[in-house]
Write a protein that holds these residues in place. Sequence first.
Motif, PDB file in Angstrom:
ATOM      1  N   SER A 111       0.839  -1.193   0.000  1.00  0.00           N
ATOM      2  CA  SER A 111       0.000   0.000   0.000  1.00  0.00           C
ATOM      3  C   SER A 111       0.876   1.245   0.000  1.00  0.00           C
ATOM      4  N   GLY A 112       0.215   2.385  -0.145  1.00  0.00           N
ATOM      5  CA  GLY A 112       0.932   3.658  -0.102  1.00  0.00           C
ATOM      6  C   GLY A 112       1.973   3.776  -1.189  1.00  0.00           C
ATOM      7  N   ALA A 113       3.131   4.329  -0.836  1.00  0.00           N
ATOM      8  CA  ALA A 113       4.190   4.563  -1.822  1.00  0.00           C
ATOM      9  C   ALA A 113       4.754   3.263  -2.375  1.00  0.00           C
ATOM     10  N   GLU A 114       4.585   2.157  -1.639  1.00  0.00           N
ATOM     11  CA  GLU A 114       5.115   0.873  -2.090  1.00  0.00           C
ATOM     12  C   GLU A 114       4.189   0.176  -3.082  1.00  0.00           C
ATOM     13  N   GLN A 115       2.988   0.672  -3.239  1.00  0.00           N
ATOM     14  CA  GLN A 115       2.024   0.005  -4.112  1.00  0.00           C
ATOM     15  C   GLN A 115       2.280   0.391  -5.567  1.00  0.00           C
TER      16      GLN A 115
END
Length: 533
Positions: free
Chosen positions: A417-421
């Motif tokens: 999720s977030g920046a890693e998604q």
Amino acid sequence: MRSAQTKGSKQFGKGTAVLLAAMLIASGCGNGNNGGKNESASSGSPTASPSGSAGASPAASQQPDGGSETKDFVKLSWYMPKPIDNMKDQDAVEAEANKMIKEKLNAELHFNLIDTAGWEDKMKLISAAGEPYDLVFTTYSMNRINDNVQKGAFLPLDDLLQKYGQDILKKVDPRAWKAVTYKGKIMAIPAQTPYSPGSAHVFKKDLVEKYNFDYKNVKSIKDLEPYLAMIKKNEPNMIPLLATANGTASGITLYDYTTLSPGISYSEKDGKIVKILDVEQNKENYRTINDFYKKGYIAKDAAIKTDYLAEAKSGKYAVMRDSGGYTEDGSKSTATYGFPTVETLTGYPTISTNSMTAAATAISATSKNPERAMMLLNEIWKDKYLLNTLAYGVEGKNYTVKAGKVTDDNPTIEAKSGAEQTWAIWHNWLGPLWDQWDSNWNSTAALEAMRKNNENGKASGALGFIFNPEPVKTEIAQVSAIQKESNPILTTGSMTDFDKYYTDLQKKLVDAGIDKILAEVQKQFDAWKAENQ
């Protein structure tokens, strides 16, 4: 799906924001969803069309077993708005999915993902140019089903479903076929999606505990006032109530009215078609919001705030509305907003044509391989691993397995999720939401609750009615322009003189032609009702 990453929620209008909220609920944006099948539709075939003629029963047809029908290798294209900004793993996900698609269908799939800001214009240009493509995402308000049917952009699907769509027919809610049937022809495949998503007041848990507020007894927006006043007085760093330019405060929705056209709704209580601003309860709700604004319960700059989710996640508001559907324990909003919450239900909307077409898939009239396109859709509805690969991505890259195996019927996974998604497609944009794996997007328990709510939800008296806006498209454009300007003021209550503003707004809408729209909706509704009595 997770609304925090959906760029479209900022850029589409109010009606579409509501649509996206529904899709968020459905697809995986919060943290609670189901993994079961739609048992009510397990034996279904397309139901009667809006004109009253019974659809054929495709269940008797046999599925193709490959052979000559898949002899030639084909490439299939699928247009969608971008679910999240960063989709850099598209090549890897498509490669993994295409291993299955090649083996089973001798085909290859490629997604054409369009930035949400340009989605509508891009699809209009593609349609006008007669550009060949195969599959496309469509809804009642984005890349509208109705508009595309009117201009002949979509292919009728009845015969294709009978021959190649048996697994689709087993799982689609039989009632939903009405919402996509035009002049006796099925023009899109309606997704499994929440048709009647519960809505709720959401409270920061630490604050209701600190002030011992009996949030469960909040029945209307006016019941919030003692708590809002307490927060205003004692919590100088908190804003009591969240409202934004494109996000109403909790408790404003009129659940007994179903939107048929901008500014025009169907009253479920008395079966009348009305201008929604003329409904007294609607006026009183907005008056209450104006009162709250004047008392300082709503941010002074609320009318220029356009990202409701970002504001909610900031943690600086005491009362919000749910994002992704009501859960009694507050788990969905807790997961979405990132801090402990509690909720109290405000109500359930009726199941309408719009809610049943909040996500759907059509086959283009320009498709060179419509049979293989339907085979692909059927495989997605049939094969959970293919579905969840297209949705979540590649194991180890886009998600990790927490329990079970991906080859099992229902593992538990953790998606990035977030920046890693770097990949996401919401399950109801693909079709079969109830086959979503248990995850941080949606738990199996929450999905099951949504599915059961669909089965038990009250259907609108206008279910199946599809308004053709063509005769009043100029007036609709004018009314929509006024709404775009006025909605931020109404939803935040930031007008100086409420009665003057409201009366002037009603007059502006009349001058823009809303009465002509009302008359046209009434005319078409009466004709539809006569055919279906």
